[in-house]
Motif scaffolding. Structure first.
Motif, mmCIF file in Angstrom:
data_model
loop_
_atom_site.group_PDB
_atom_site.id
_atom_site.type_symbol
_atom_site.label_atom_id
_atom_site.label_comp_id
_atom_site.label_asym_id
_atom_site.label_seq_id
_atom_site.Cartn_x
_atom_site.Cartn_y
_atom_site.Cartn_z
ATOM 1 N N LEU A 276 -11.929 0.745 1.969
ATOM 2 C CA LEU A 276 -11.966 -0.633 1.477
ATOM 3 C C LEU A 276 -11.700 -1.625 2.597
ATOM 4 N N LEU B 175 -3.303 14.542 -1.551
ATOM 5 C CA LEU B 175 -3.674 13.411 -2.407
ATOM 6 C C LEU B 175 -3.287 12.104 -1.727
ATOM 7 N N GLY B 176 -2.104 12.092 -1.116
ATOM 8 C CA GLY B 176 -1.676 10.891 -0.383
ATOM 9 C C GLY B 176 -2.685 10.534 0.693
ATOM 10 N N ILE C 156 1.392 6.775 -6.905
ATOM 11 C CA ILE C 156 0.282 7.555 -7.476
ATOM 12 C C ILE C 156 0.528 9.037 -7.244
ATOM 13 N N LEU D 212 -5.798 9.019 -0.757
ATOM 14 C CA LEU D 212 -5.547 7.623 -1.133
ATOM 15 C C LEU D 212 -5.566 6.741 0.097
ATOM 16 N N ILE E 9 -9.097 6.046 1.075
ATOM 17 C CA ILE E 9 -9.841 5.002 0.363
ATOM 18 C C ILE E 9 -9.330 3.612 0.739
ATOM 19 N N THR E 10 -8.061 3.499 1.154
ATOM 20 C CA THR E 10 -7.661 2.181 1.667
ATOM 21 C C THR E 10 -8.445 1.863 2.941
ATOM 22 N N ILE F 69 0.843 -1.197 0.000
ATOM 23 C CA ILE F 69 0.000 0.000 0.000
ATOM 24 C C ILE F 69 0.879 1.248 0.000
ATOM 25 N N LEU G 38 0.647 3.929 -2.970
ATOM 26 C CA LEU G 38 0.214 5.280 -2.633
ATOM 27 C C LEU G 38 1.277 6.298 -3.047
ATOM 28 N N VAL H 11 -3.566 0.070 -4.119
ATOM 29 C CA VAL H 11 -4.237 0.877 -3.101
ATOM 30 C C VAL H 11 -5.662 0.386 -2.875
#
Lengths: 577, 151, 232
Positions: free
Chosen positions: C50, C39-40, A187, C43, C46-47, A180, A184, A218
C-alpha cells in the motif's frame, strides 16, 4: 512443554490481595521504559495520551474563548489559525487514532482472549517509542514556526506556508508507524494467540472491534506515510505532483490524504463500538443481541470505509461522476452502523440495567453517536454537502462522532477497566456528576454549531458576523461546562490512585476473561493457568454455566452475582492450529 | 511439524519458475518493440502480473502456505485496486462540471445578467401563475390581481 | 523493521529441558511462534504494497492525462540496463528462495552461499542503478522543479509538456524501491551472519524465511516498475 504455560509462581486470583502483580513485581523506572508487558505499555500510552489530550483540549478551550465575541477578542488571526491546526493535528493523529487501541486495546485485548501477551511484545514497545518520536517532531514543528494549514495539509497552501509543515508532516509519517505496529500486532495476536476454546464466535466484541480497527490501520496508514513523504519531496525537491504551478494536481493530494483519513475515522470509531458492546452487555446483564451481526458489521464498516473517501471532496473539483459514486456508497455505511445501534438498544430491552458511570457513558454514546451518524448521512448527500461543506455543521458533525462517540466511549471504557488497571475504585458519585456534566456540556457546545453551520457560519475563522454571536457564546459556555467535567474526571482519577477503595477482582460481575480469571491487579503474566473457554462472553442467560451452581448461590458483594472463572486448560497444549 | 507452514519446495520447481520468469522478461521486452497500439499497456501489465503471480505462488510459497496469509495478501491487492480505480473514476471524468475557470465565471455572470434583464422585460402580470403570487391584502393591487385571475 | 524486532530469540525465563532456545515465553509452541511471525510478515508486506500503491496511483493518473509525454519520456530510459537489472533481481529472488530451501534441509553452508549471492546481486542492481541515475543527472533530467533536459536524446524532452512529472515519478518510485533494496541488503547481511554463527537449522529458520518474503516483495515491485517506466 507443559510448564511453558505457567512460568513463575503467582498469586491465585482473589486469594492474595497483596501478592505480586504487574505493577509491583518490578518498580524501577528502567523496568517501565524497557517493559515488554502489554499492560505496562498500555499504561505508558495512557499517561502519554492523557498529556496530549490535555494539551489539545486546552487549545480547544482557547479557541472557544477567542470565539466568545464576533471580533478579535484575545488573539490574532494567524495565532488562531495555528491554534486550530494544532488542536486538529494533535487530536486526530496523536490522540484519537492511537487512543483506544493503544491504551485499552493493549491492556485488555490479550487478557480477553486468554493470552499471556501480544504476539510481538518488542514491537509493541517499539510502537510507544516511535509514537514518542512522532510527538517530539510535533514539538519541533511548533518551535519552527508552527503550522496553520489545518490538520489536512491541503496543497498548494501547505507548500507555501511556514517551516513547521515539514516537521509536522515528518511527525505524522513517523507516528503512523506506531499505529501500524499496534494494528499488525493485534491482528496476529487475535489470529494466533487465543486460548483453547476461544473460538471466533466466543471472542468478546471489544476484540472484534479491535480486529476491524487493526485491519484498517494496517491497510490505510501506509498511504498517509507515503503521502507525507511525497509532500515533503514536493517542498524539498519541487517534484510537481501536487503543486499546480509545476503541473501537478492538488486534488490528487486530497485523494491520497483521504484514502487514509477517511478510514482513519473508522480507526477512531470502531474501537468505541467494541467498548460499547462490552458496557451495554455487562451493565444490562443480558446476552448481547445479535452477536454475529455486531461482530461482522464492524468488519463490514472497516471494508466499506475504504470506498467512500471522495465524500470529503465534493466541492474540491473532483468529477461529478465520482462524487455521485462516493455519495451513493456513503449511504451504505449507514447500514452496518444502524445494525449496531439497533442491536445495542435491543440488548437494553428487558435487560436488568445497572446505571453505573460506565453505563451512563454508554447511554450518552448512543444518543451522541446517533446524532453524529444522522448528520453524517445528511452531509453525505451530494447537494446538501455543497451547502454545508466547510461550515460549522461539519465541525459539529465530526465532533459528535469523534468526541461524542470515541472520547465518550473511551471515558466509559476507562471507568469500566479502571479497577483492573489501577486496582482501585473511582468515586462513583463524582463519576456520575462528571458524566452528566460532560453530556450536557458537550451538547451545549456542539448543538448550537449545527445551527450555526446550517446558517452559513464557515469553519476556521477567528471572527464572525454579529448575527452569529448568541449561538457562538452558547457554544463557548458549553465548552466551559465540558472542560469542568473533564477536569473533574482527571481530578478524581488521580485521587483514586492513592485514596480509592481497593477494587475486587470483578466489581461489575462481567463475564469476560479479564474479570473472571485475572486477579484484581493482574499478574505479570495475566493468568496463573491458561483458561479453557467453554462459553460465550455474554452468556448471562445460561445462569448455571456462567455463575456456577443453582440460582442465588454464588452471590458476590453488593448483591452482585459474579460469574465463575473459566476452568484451566489441560496442561498439554491442545491447540491444533 | 505440520506441512502447511514448512513445505520444502523442490529445487527443480524453483528453477522451473525462474526459467519462466526469465522467459516472460524477454517476452515483455520483445513485445515492447511490436506496435500494439492501445494494447501495449494491458499486455505489458498482464505479463508483469503473471510474473508477480509466479513469484508469490512459488518463491513466496503462498500456494502451500496457511490460507490466512493468502487472504491477507489478497485483501492488500484488492485495496490497491480500489485505490487506483476510485481515483481514476475522478481523474477520467475531471471537469465534467463544465469549465469553472474564473474567466468563464465572469462570462456566465454576464450571461445571467442579460437573461435577467430579458426576464425583467416580461410584464410581471404574465408571470403570476399560482395563488401565492398574488398579494394577500386586497389593497391597491387587488383590482389588477383579480382582473388577471379572471381572465 | 518488523523482521528485526519481533523474532530474535529471547532469553528464556524458565530453564526447562525441552524448551527450545528460540521459543519466547508467551508462545505455547514453536509452531505457534512461526505462524505468528509469518502472518506478521505478510501483514507487513501488505503495508509495503500500500505504501507503493500511492505512487502507482500517481503514475496511473499522470499517464492517463499525458500518455504521449510518458511514451516520449520512457523512450529516453535505457532499456538494456533495465532488462539487465530485472534479470539480476529475478536471479537474486531465486538465490534467496534457494537459501530457504537449503536451510530447510539443514544444509547451512549452501544457505549462506546463496544469501551471499543474493547480496552480491543486490549490490550489482544498485551499481547499475547508480550508472542510470548519473547518466540522467548529466543531462539535467532531475526530478520536478530542477528538470532541465539537455544533450543526447534528452534534449527533445525540453519541449514536451509534463515530462518533468514523468521523471519525478521515475525518481521517486525507483528511489524508494532502491531504499528498500538497501534495507534488504542490510537484513540479508544480518541473517547471513547469524546463519554463519549457527543460529539457524531446519528446526528454526524464521528470520531466513521472513527475509526471503521481504526480498521477493522488493522483486515484485520491480517487476511492475520495469515495464511501466522502461517499456510502455
Amino acid at each position: 512443554m507443559s510448564t511453558d504455560t505457567q512460568n513463575t509462581a503467582v498469586a491465585q486470583p482473589d486469594e492474595h490481595e497483596e501478592g505480586e502483580n504487574y505493577l509491583n513485581h518490578e518498580t524501577s523506572v528502567w523496568s517501565w521504559l524497557s517493559t515488554k508487558d502489554h499492560k505496562r505499555i498500555g499504561v505508558l500510552y495512557c499517561v502519554t495520551l492523557a498529556l496530549v489530550f490535555l494539551a489539545a483540549g486546552v487549545l480547544a478551550l482557547v479557541m472557544r474563548a477567542e470565539l466568545s465575541g464576533p471580533g478579535e477578542t484575545m488573539m490574532a488571526n494567524d495565532t488562531y489559525n495555528q491554534v486550530f491546526s494544532m488542536h486538529g493535528i494533535m487530536m486526530v493523529f496523536l490522540f484519537l487514532v492511537p487512543s483506544i487501541p493503544a491504551i485499552l486495546g493493549n491492556f485488555v485485548l490479550p487478557m480477553q482472549i486468554g493470552a499471556k501477551d501480544v504476539a510481538f511484545p518488542r514491537l509493541n514497545l517499539a510502537s510507544w517509542y516511535v509514537y514518542l518520536a512522532g510527538a517530539t517532531l510535533t514539538i519541533m514543528a511548533l518551535l519552527w514556526g508552527g503550522v496553520d494549514t489545518g490538520w489536512t495539509f491541503y496543497t498548494p497552501y501547505s507548500k507555501t506556508t511556514g517551516g513547521g509543515v515539514l516537521w509536522m508532516t515528518s511527525a505524522i509519517f513517523v507516528a503512523g508507524f506506531a499505529n501500524i505496529f499496534t494494528g499488525l500486532n493485534f491482528i496476529v495476536t487475535i489470529h494466533k494467540m487465543r486460548a483453547p476454546g476461544m473460538t471466533w464466535n466466543r471472542l468478546p466484541l471489544f476484540v472484534w472491534g479491535m480486529y476491524a480497527t487493526s485491519i484498517v490501520q494496517v491497510l490505510a496508514t501506509p498511504v498517509i506515510g507515503i503521502t507525507m513523504v511525497l509532500l515533503i519531496l514536493e517542498q524539498v525537491l519541487q517534484i510537481g505532483i501536487f503543486d499546480p504551478s509545476l503541473g501537478g494536481d492538488p486534488v490528487l493530494f486530497q485523494h491520497f490524504f483521504w484514502f487514509y483519513s477517511h478510514p482513519a475515522v473508522y480507526i477512531m470509531i470502531l474501537p468505541a463500538f467494541g467498548i460499547m458492546s462490552e458496557l451495554i452487555a455487562t451493565f444490562s446483564r443480558s446476552r448481547i443481541f445479535g452477536y454475529r451481526a455486531i461482530a461482522l458489521s464492524s468488519v463490514a464498516i472497516a471494508m466499506l470505509g475504504f470506498l467512500v473517501w471522495g465524500h470529503h471532496m465534493f466541492v474540491s473539483g473532483q468529477s461529478v461522476v465520482s462524487s455521485i459514486v462516493f455519495s451513493l456508497i456513503t449511504y451504505l455505511i449507514g447500514i452496518p452502523s444502524g445494525i449496531k445501534v439497533f442491536n445495542w438498544v435491543a440488548t437494553l430491552y428487558k435487560g436488568s440495567i445497572w446505571l453505573q458511570t460506565p453505563m451512563i457513558y454508554a447511554l450518552s454514546f448512543l444518543f451522541l453517536f446517533s446524532i453524529g451518524g444522522f448528520t453524517g448521512i445528511m452531509v453525505g448527500v451530494l447537494s446538501v454537502d455543497v451547502h454545508l461543506h466547510d461550515t460549522y455543521y461539519i465541525v459539529s458533525h465530526f465532533h459528535y462522532v469523534m468526541m461524542g462517540g470515541t472520547v465518550v466511549a473511551l471515558l466509559g471504557g476507562m471507568h469500566y477497566w479502571w479497577p483492573k488497571i489501577t486496582g482501585r475504585m473511582y468515586n462513583e458519585t463524582l463519576g456520575k456528576i462528571a458524566a452528566f456534566l460532560i453530556f450536557v456540556g458537550f451538547n451545549l457546545t456542539f448543538f448550537p454549531q449545527l445551527v450555526l453551520g446550517a446558517k452559513g457560519m464557515p469553519r476556521r475563522y477567528a471572527t464572525y458576523a454579529d448575527r452569529f454571536t448568541e449561538l457562538h457564546q452558547l457554544s463557548t459556555a458549553g465548552s466551559g461546562v465540558l472542560g469542568v467535567g473533564l477536569f473533574l474526571v482527571l481530578g478524581y482519577a488521580l485521587w483514586s490512585l492513592k485514596y480509592g477503595e481497593k477494587a475486587p477482582a470483578n466489581p461489575w460481575g462481567a463475564a469476560t476473561l479479564e474479570w473472571t480469571n485475572v486477579a484484581a491487579l493482574p499478574d505479570p503474566h495475566n493468568f496463573k493457568r491458561t483458561p479453557l473457554i467453554t462459553r460465550g462472553p455474554y452468556d448471562f442467560h445460561l445462569a448455571d454455566e456462567v455463575f456456577g451452581g443453582g440460582d442465588g448461590e454464588a452471590d458476590g458483594d453488593q448483591g452482585l452475582r459474579v460469574p465463575d472463572a473459566a476452568p484451566a486448560a489441560p496442561l498439554e497444549p491442545s491447540r491444533d492450529a | 511439524m505440520s506441512d502447511d507452514g514448512h513445505h520444502i519446495l523442490p529445487k527443480a520447481t524453483l528453477l522451473k519458475v525462474f526459467g519462466g520468469l526469465i522467459f516472460l522478461t524477454v517476452l515483455t521486452v520483445a513485445v515492447a518493440y511490436v506496435p500494439l497500439g492501445p494494447l501495449a499497456v494491458p499486455v505489458a501489465i498482464g505479463i508483469a502480473a503473471t510474473k508477480a503471480t509466479l513469484v508469490v505462488l512459488y518463491f513466496m510459497a503462498l500456494r502451500y502456505d496457511n490460507p490466512v496469509n493468502a487472504l491477507t495478501f489478497t485483501i492488500g491487492i484488492i485495496m490497491v485496486m480500489v485505490f487506483i480505480t476510485f481515483t481514476m473514476i475522478d481523474t477520467a471524468f475531471r471537469g465534467d462540471m463544465g469549465n469553472v475557470d474564473r474567466q468563464t465565471m465572469g462570462e456566465i455572470e454576464r450571461e445571467q445578467e442579460a437573461a435577467q434583464q430579458q426576464q425583467e422585460q416580461i410584464p410581471s402580470e404574465q408571470l403570476r401563475v399560482a395563488p401565492a403570487d398574488y398579494p394577500d391584502d386586497r389593497g391597491a393591487d387587488a383590482g389588477a390581481a383579480s382582473g388577471d385571475g379572471d381572465s | 523493521m518488523a523482521t528485526d524486532t519481533d523474532i530474535a530469540p529471547a532469553p528464556t525465563e524458565t530453564d526447562h529441558h525441552d524448551h527450545p532456545a528460540h521459543l519466547q515465553h508467551h508462545f505455547v509452541s514453536s509452531e505457534q511462534q512461526f505462524d505468528s511471525a509469518k502472518l506478521g510478515m505478510w501483514l507487513f508486506l501488505i503495508t509495503e504494497i500500500l505504501l507503493f500503491s500511492a505512487m502507482f496511483v500517481a503514475y496511473a493518473v499522470y499517464r492517463q492525462w499525458h500518455p504521449e509525454t510518458f511514451v516520449a519520456a520512457s523512450e529516453t530510459l535505457n532499456v538494456t540496463m533495465g532488462t539487465i537489472n530485472t534479470i539480476v533481481l529475478l536471479t537474486s529472488s531465486l538465490t534467496v528462495a534457494l537459501s530457504i530451501h537449503y536451510i530447510q534441509k539443514d544444509e547451512v553452508k549452501k544457505c549462506i552461499y546463496n544469501l551471499g549471492a543474493t547480496l552480491v546481486l543486490a549490490g550489482g542492481f544498485m551499481v547499475i542503478k547508480y550508472f542510470e541515475y548519473t547518466s540522467k543527472f548529466e543531462h539535467g533530467a532531475y526530478p520536478g522543479g530542477m528538470f532541465d533536459p539537455h544533450g543526447g536524446h534528452y534534449a527533445q524532452l525540453a519541449d514536451v509538456p509534463f515530462a518533468s512529472q514523468f521523471f519525478s515519478i521515475y525518481f521517486v518510485m525507483t528511489g524508494i524501491h532502491g531504499l528498500h533494496v538497501i534495507i534488504g541488503m542490510a537484513v540479508i547481511g544480518w541473517v547471513a551472519v547469524r546463519a554463519w554463527m549457527g543460529s539457524f537449522s531446519s528446526e528454526y529458520y524464521t528470520p531466513v524465511e521472513l527475509t526471503g518474503l521481504y526480498w521477493h516483495l522488493v522483486d515484485i515491485v520491480w517487476i511492475f516498475l520495469f515495464p511501466m517506466l522502461y517499456l510502455i
